[in-house]
Write an enzyme that holds these catalytic residues in place. Structure first.
Site, PDB file in Angstrom:
ATOM      1  N   ASP A  73       0.817  -1.208   0.000  1.00  0.00           N
ATOM      2  CA  ASP A  73       0.000   0.000   0.000  1.00  0.00           C
ATOM      3  C   ASP A  73       0.858   1.268   0.000  1.00  0.00           C
ATOM      4  O   ASP A  73       0.470   2.281  -0.590  1.00  0.00           O
ATOM      5  CB  ASP A  73      -0.931   0.010   1.213  1.00  0.00           C
ATOM      6  N   GLY A  74       2.024   1.214   0.637  1.00  0.00           N
ATOM      7  CA  GLY A  74       2.916   2.376   0.632  1.00  0.00           C
ATOM      8  C   GLY A  74       3.372   2.730  -0.771  1.00  0.00           C
ATOM      9  O   GLY A  74       3.449   3.907  -1.134  1.00  0.00           O
ATOM     10  N   THR A 188      -9.009   3.451   6.952  1.00  0.00           N
ATOM     11  CA  THR A 188      -8.555   2.141   7.424  1.00  0.00           C
ATOM     12  C   THR A 188      -7.060   2.154   7.740  1.00  0.00           C
ATOM     13  O   THR A 188      -6.454   1.090   7.910  1.00  0.00           O
ATOM     14  CB  THR A 188      -8.846   1.052   6.373  1.00  0.00           C
TER      15      THR A 188
END
Length: 290
Positions: A73-74, A188
């Site tokens: 996700d980074g 989230t």
């Protein structure tokens, strides 16, 4: 081959040796399907890949019909911020940890990517935030965030005093470790740990979530994404503003941080079977239907 995606850009996280094989086999798979494949130049250089033409991120965005991002996700956060102004859609393949944004597994990537590129997909528009630091009436820093803009304490560990206004209307003041201003995508992430709400990623909303406030009455609030949020740092011995945890700027008492919706959203493409709620159940280990 009838497809709306003739040219596919590939970007891979390049600090993991195992990424080489994933990028290489996906590029070959796409070429056998008849797609033109462009590799991000930094990915090709660091992973020593020579089987495709290379482009800078800017040129990759302008020349590709879709860009596939392989990593965690980074990686997706970083690439999305770079490519959002160009309007090119992104597909995320997870070779990291959580995988909220990069939701396709490496094991499923051939079938999932083929399905999407054949026109069977779910498209989601996700908003980004633009943040400015103003000091003495002058803009001294500006950055974009896909997840969140976080005003937080620095190394001294002391509480921060700040005032929050929305559309020039004073809302409240607070003393806290900081404040998370988050997109629906970012609910989230850090905001979830701080007790914030989970907001469906397609909603045009922004959540403000206090971090360890020094009062029991401080609660998260959700406002329109078209709001202008102004944070006035009335006192801070040591404070910073972070953008997606990847860029930061040191703040002084008296600084203002203005946060607005960015001009362009980012479009994520998912397989046709994608379900946001199923992702929440998997990643947050929620109970399944009885």
């Amino acid at each position: 081959m009838q497809t709306p995606f003739h040219t596919v850009g590939l970007v891979g996280k390049y600090d993991k040796p195992e990424m080489h094989d994933s990028v290489c086999v996906l590029a070959e798979f796409l070429q056998t399907r008849g797609h033109s494949v462009l590799l991000a130049s930094q990915t090709a250089e660091r992973l020593k890949l020579h089987n495709c033409p290379t482009r800078s991120l800017h040129d990759l965005a302008t020349e590709s019909d879709v860009v596939v991002v392989i990593g965690g996700d980074g990686t997706m956060l970083s690439i999305a911020r770079e490519l959002a102004p160009h309007g090119v859609p992104l597909i995320g393949i997870n070779q990291g940890h959580l995988g909220f944004l990069t939701d396709i597994t490496v094991e499923d990537m051939f079938d999932a990517v083929a399905e999407i590129l054949s026109g069977q997909y779910v498209a989601e528009e996700r908003i980004l935030l633009n943040g400015q630091v103003r000091r003495g009436g002058e803009k001294v820093f500006e950055a974009t965030a896909f997840n969140d803009v976080v005003l937080g304490k620095g190394g001294s560990g002391r509480l921060i005093d700040l005032e929050i206004s929305i559309n020039s209307e004073f809302v409240y003041s607070q003393r806290a470790d900081g404040l998370v201003v988050t997109t629906p995508t970012g609910t989230t992430a850090y905001a979830l740990s701080a007790g914030g709400p989970i907001v469906h990623p397609t909603l045009e909303a922004v959540a403000l979530v206090p971090i360890c406030p020094h009062t029991l009455s401080a609660r998260p609030i959700v406002v329109s994404s078209h709001s202008r949020i102004e944070l006035h740092l009335t006192y801070a011995d040591d404070a910073r503003v972070h953008f997606d945890g990847q860029h930061y700027f040191d703040l002084h008492s008296g600084d203002h941080v203005w946060i607005t919706r960015a001009n362009r959203p980012i479009t994520l493409l998912h397989p046709h079977s994608y379900s946001y709620y199923d992702t929440l159940r998997q990643k947050l280990h929620w109970g399944k239907k009885l």
